[in-house]
Scaffold this motif. Structure first.
Motif, PDB file in Angstrom:
ATOM      1  N   ASN A   5       0.817  -1.207   0.000  1.00 55.70           N
ATOM      2  CA  ASN A   5       0.000   0.000   0.000  1.00 55.70           C
ATOM      3  C   ASN A   5       0.851   1.257   0.000  1.00 55.70           C
ATOM      4  OD1 ASN A   5      -2.810  -1.043   0.421  1.00 55.70           O
ATOM      5  ND2 ASN A   5      -1.792  -2.022   2.141  1.00 55.70           N
ATOM      6  N   ALA A   6       0.246   2.345  -0.437  1.00 55.59           N
ATOM      7  CA  ALA A   6       0.816   3.688  -0.346  1.00 55.59           C
ATOM      8  C   ALA A   6      -0.332   4.627  -0.017  1.00 55.59           C
ATOM      9  CB  ALA A   6       1.480   4.093  -1.653  1.00 55.59           C
ATOM     10  N   GLU A   7      -0.003   5.806   0.477  1.00 52.77           N
ATOM     11  CA  GLU A   7      -1.013   6.830   0.728  1.00 52.77           C
ATOM     12  C   GLU A   7      -0.664   8.080  -0.050  1.00 52.77           C
ATOM     13  OE1 GLU A   7      -2.533   6.067   5.283  1.00 52.77           O
ATOM     14  OE2 GLU A   7      -1.726   8.017   4.767  1.00 52.77           O
ATOM     15  N   LEU A  75       2.095  -3.795   3.846  1.00 54.36           N
ATOM     16  CA  LEU A  75       1.016  -4.736   3.555  1.00 54.36           C
ATOM     17  C   LEU A  75      -0.300  -4.307   4.178  1.00 54.36           C
ATOM     18  CD1 LEU A  75       2.986  -8.083   3.907  1.00 54.36           C
ATOM     19  CD2 LEU A  75       2.297  -6.917   1.800  1.00 54.36           C
ATOM     20  N   ARG A  76      -0.217  -3.442   5.168  1.00 56.54           N
ATOM     21  CA  ARG A  76      -1.414  -2.849   5.789  1.00 56.54           C
ATOM     22  C   ARG A  76      -1.312  -1.336   5.630  1.00 56.54           C
ATOM     23  NH1 ARG A  76      -1.589  -4.953  11.651  1.00 56.54           N
ATOM     24  NH2 ARG A  76      -3.337  -3.516  11.659  1.00 56.54           N
ATOM     25  N   ASN A  77      -2.447  -0.650   5.719  1.00 57.22           N
ATOM     26  CA  ASN A  77      -2.444   0.807   5.555  1.00 57.22           C
ATOM     27  C   ASN A  77      -1.751   1.530   6.698  1.00 57.22           C
ATOM     28  OD1 ASN A  77      -3.701   0.956   3.076  1.00 57.22           O
ATOM     29  ND2 ASN A  77      -5.740   0.917   3.951  1.00 57.22           N
ATOM     30  N   HIS A 113      -1.978  16.871   3.996  1.00 54.84           N
ATOM     31  CA  HIS A 113      -1.512  16.140   2.825  1.00 54.84           C
ATOM     32  C   HIS A 113      -0.802  14.905   3.361  1.00 54.84           C
ATOM     33  CE1 HIS A 113      -2.552  19.496   0.419  1.00 54.84           C
ATOM     34  NE2 HIS A 113      -1.366  19.877  -0.014  1.00 54.84           N
ATOM     35  N   SER A 114      -0.872  13.807   2.648  1.00 53.17           N
ATOM     36  CA  SER A 114      -0.127  12.603   3.001  1.00 53.17           C
ATOM     37  C   SER A 114       0.656  12.153   1.780  1.00 53.17           C
ATOM     38  CB  SER A 114      -1.078  11.489   3.451  1.00 53.17           C
ATOM     39  OG  SER A 114      -0.346  10.321   3.755  1.00 53.17           O
ATOM     40  N   ASP A 115       1.946  11.975   1.980  1.00 52.01           N
ATOM     41  CA  ASP A 115       2.801  11.441   0.928  1.00 52.01           C
ATOM     42  C   ASP A 115       3.542  10.229   1.470  1.00 52.01           C
ATOM     43  OD1 ASP A 115       2.853  13.186  -1.601  1.00 52.01           O
ATOM     44  OD2 ASP A 115       2.884  14.648   0.029  1.00 52.01           O
TER      45      ASP A 115
END
Length: 142
Positions: A5-7, A75-77, A113-115
């Motif tokens: 995952n990515a955000e 693998l998890r958020n 913001h999330s990077d």
């Protein structure tokens, strides 16, 4: 990608931003940049959170702060370690985190913001790419 995952999050404004919205938005961007600048191998997760807390304190923004700076992601958020003053995990190359300090004002709303970043031997590589400036993220009403 491949189960990982990515955000990527952006605060957006509908209508014309007020002066207070612009002020808080700018501080949110500066807080995220503060976290980017503090993030590198050999610091701890707590060190990164403290850098942002110092920024908020220096600018009179602690009342607008409600969370930690970010967290690991894979693998998890939401995974440990957390970019929080209570987490003394050392940052190491190959780790992946979200950087998402926000400011929240009851009368205006929240700005965050999330990077997603990869820790490299020399610092970080920002893996997400999307405009972050207020003009690009304002939806004008006619």
């Amino acid at each position: 990608m491949w189960g990982y995952n990515a955000e990527l999050e952006r605060a957006m404004i509908i209508g014309s931003p007020t002066d207070e919205m612009r002020r808080l938005f700018d501080h949110m961007l500066s807080a995220q940049q503060t976290a980017f600048d503090a993030f590198r191998p050999c610091v701890t997760c707590a060190d990164v959170d403290r850098a942002v807390l110092r920024y908020f304190e220096a600018n009179g923004l602690l009342p607008y702060w409600k969370q930690h700076v970010g967290h690991a992601i894979g693998l998890r958020n939401h995974e440990a370690p957390f970019l929080d003053v209570g987490d003394h995990t050392p940052v190491e190359p190959g780790m992946v985190f979200t950087i998402e300090p926000g400011v929240y004002a009851p009368e205006v709303g929240g700005f965050r913001h999330s990077d997603t970043v990869l820790v490299t031997p020399d610092g970080i590589e920002i893996l997400t790419d999307y405009p972050s400036d207020i003009e690009s993220l304002t939806i004008r009403r006619e």
